[in-house]
Scaffold this active site. Structure first.
Site, PDB file in Angstrom:
ATOM      1  N   LEU A  84     -64.723 -45.032  51.346  1.00 57.15           N
ATOM      2  CA  LEU A  84     -64.364 -43.890  52.178  1.00 57.15           C
ATOM      3  C   LEU A  84     -65.160 -43.868  53.482  1.00 57.15           C
ATOM      4  O   LEU A  84     -66.225 -44.495  53.574  1.00 57.15           O
ATOM      5  CB  LEU A  84     -64.587 -42.600  51.384  1.00 57.15           C
ATOM      6  CG  LEU A  84     -63.767 -42.521  50.081  1.00 57.15           C
ATOM      7  CD1 LEU A  84     -64.272 -41.397  49.182  1.00 57.15           C
ATOM      8  CD2 LEU A  84     -62.294 -42.331  50.403  1.00 57.15           C
ATOM      9  N   PRO A  85     -64.669 -43.146  54.498  1.00 57.14           N
ATOM     10  CA  PRO A  85     -65.300 -43.223  55.822  1.00 57.14           C
ATOM     11  C   PRO A  85     -66.704 -42.654  55.925  1.00 57.14           C
ATOM     12  O   PRO A  85     -67.544 -43.188  56.656  1.00 57.14           O
ATOM     13  CB  PRO A  85     -64.336 -42.424  56.715  1.00 57.14           C
ATOM     14  CG  PRO A  85     -63.043 -42.424  55.988  1.00 57.14           C
ATOM     15  CD  PRO A  85     -63.402 -42.411  54.536  1.00 57.14           C
ATOM     16  N   THR A 118     -70.408 -46.347  52.972  1.00 52.65           N
ATOM     17  CA  THR A 118     -71.754 -46.299  53.537  1.00 52.65           C
ATOM     18  C   THR A 118     -72.044 -44.853  53.924  1.00 52.65           C
ATOM     19  O   THR A 118     -71.449 -44.320  54.863  1.00 52.65           O
ATOM     20  CB  THR A 118     -71.879 -47.213  54.764  1.00 52.65           C
ATOM     21  OG1 THR A 118     -71.650 -48.576  54.358  1.00 52.65           O
ATOM     22  CG2 THR A 118     -73.271 -47.116  55.365  1.00 52.65           C
ATOM     23  N   LYS A 193     -78.808 -50.884  52.713  1.00 50.83           N
ATOM     24  CA  LYS A 193     -77.717 -51.149  53.671  1.00 50.83           C
ATOM     25  C   LYS A 193     -78.088 -50.651  55.065  1.00 50.83           C
ATOM     26  O   LYS A 193     -77.910 -51.365  56.058  1.00 50.83           O
ATOM     27  CB  LYS A 193     -76.437 -50.480  53.182  1.00 50.83           C
ATOM     28  CG  LYS A 193     -75.284 -50.435  54.197  1.00 50.83           C
ATOM     29  CD  LYS A 193     -74.717 -51.806  54.486  1.00 50.83           C
ATOM     30  CE  LYS A 193     -73.641 -51.752  55.587  1.00 50.83           C
ATOM     31  NZ  LYS A 193     -72.402 -51.086  55.147  1.00 50.83           N
TER      32      LYS A 193
END
Length: 319
Positions: A84-85, A118, A193
């Protein structure tokens, strides 16, 4: 892998049975769609959901079942994967508007949830905490490798969560990626990340700056790049992703900065890094400067690849 029926629980067990678990895949953007396609190619039964009808149609043509909602997609699925965004979308899908009517509340105990978005580590830990109370295994598993890696099934997964959940997820992740790292407990995948991408943003901005200095002083950009590549300034951007046009083939800088990793997504990750730094009282002056540079850059170049930061020094590279 097979599914053992334990009444109200769906427990995934490893044995010699070749039965594959049913998977729900939520989020079929530039990364999610090819990831889901690789799972279909590997023989997994997928039920998918995305707001985009075109994205859903693409997966239907690949052999997946298209659902009308995340809850519909998760029906009879033992594994949920999401791409997802942003954190607000992850929160909305899994926790719902008031934290009690989201997808987690609908899942049987023992379901494995893998979120590859992220997002902020704090958001991942919040969802993990709620999932744990409901008897659901949750992993934050952001990826590195871009759309090319998603298509090729060669992504790097950086996973946060407990050992047992990671062991269950690893065979599934291995279909979509070649490097699977267990970074630590919940949230660790997100922290690793954003540390990586903060460094990448710093390296790209610095490499563009160094090449520009050489070019403005009469050096050929390819010759200078080759010199630095064999010297102590060597880094990933020089090796495989040079930001100066026509120095390297098959990279965004030689294609009008199209494709690749959009500058606005790099800015998103840099902001996540800065948020984490503030939350934990860590100084990141170089990360802060890179964030400032990209914040200005994305005003006119948000959809261009992040190597287009080169245009800060020479706008003619965009023509």
């Amino acid at each position: 892998m097979s599914i053992k029926d334990t009444g109200s629980s769906n427990i995934i067990t490893a044995n010699n049975d070749t039965t594959k678990p049913n998977i729900a895949f939520i989020g079929l953007g530039n990364m999610g769609a090819p990831m889901a396609e690789n799972l279909v190619k590997a023989g997994y039964q997928l039920s998918v959901y995305d707001l985009s009808e075109d994205a859903a149609k693409r997966l239907k043509q690949a052999g997946a079942n298209v659902a009308n909602s995340p809850k519909d997609a998760a029906n009879n699925a033992q594994i949920i994967i999401s791409m997802l965004p942003a954190g607000k979308h992850v929160h909305s899908i899994y926790l719902g508007e008031n934290g009690a009517n989201g997808l987690l509340a609908e899942l049987p105990r023992g379901t494995l949830v893998i979120d590859s978005s992220t997002i902020a580590a704090a958001d991942a830990r919040l969802v993990a905490e709620v999932a744990s109370k409901l008897g659901i295994d949750f992993l934050d598993a952001p990826v590195s490798g871009g759309t090319g890696g998603a298509i090729a099934g060669s992504l790097t997964f950086i996973v946060g969560g407990d050992d047992d959940a990671f062991a269950k997820a690893e065979p599934i992740l291995s279909v979509m990626g070649k490097n699977i790292f267990h970074a630590g407990e919940h949230g660790a995948g997100q922290v690793a990340k954003i540390c990586n991408n903060m460094l990448l943003g710093i390296l790209m901005a610095g490499t563009a700056e160094a090449i520009n200095l050489g070019v403005k002083n009469g050096l050929d950009p390819k010759v200078l790049s080759d010199i630095m590549l064999q010297s102590s300034g060597r880094n990933w951007t020089l090796e495989v992703y040079n930001p100066y046009p026509q120095v390297m083939e098959n990279v965004p800088s030689s294609n009008g900065y199209q494709g690749g990793f959009m500058s606005k997504l790099m800015q998103k990750d840099l902001n996540l890094a800065m948020q984490t730094a503030r939350d934990t009282d860590v100084e990141t002056p170089m990360g802060a400067k890179a964030t400032e540079l990209y914040e200005s850059h994305i005003v006119d170049n948000g959809d261009k690849d992040f190597s287009s930061i080169m245009a800060r020094h020479d706008s003619s590279v965009l023509s």
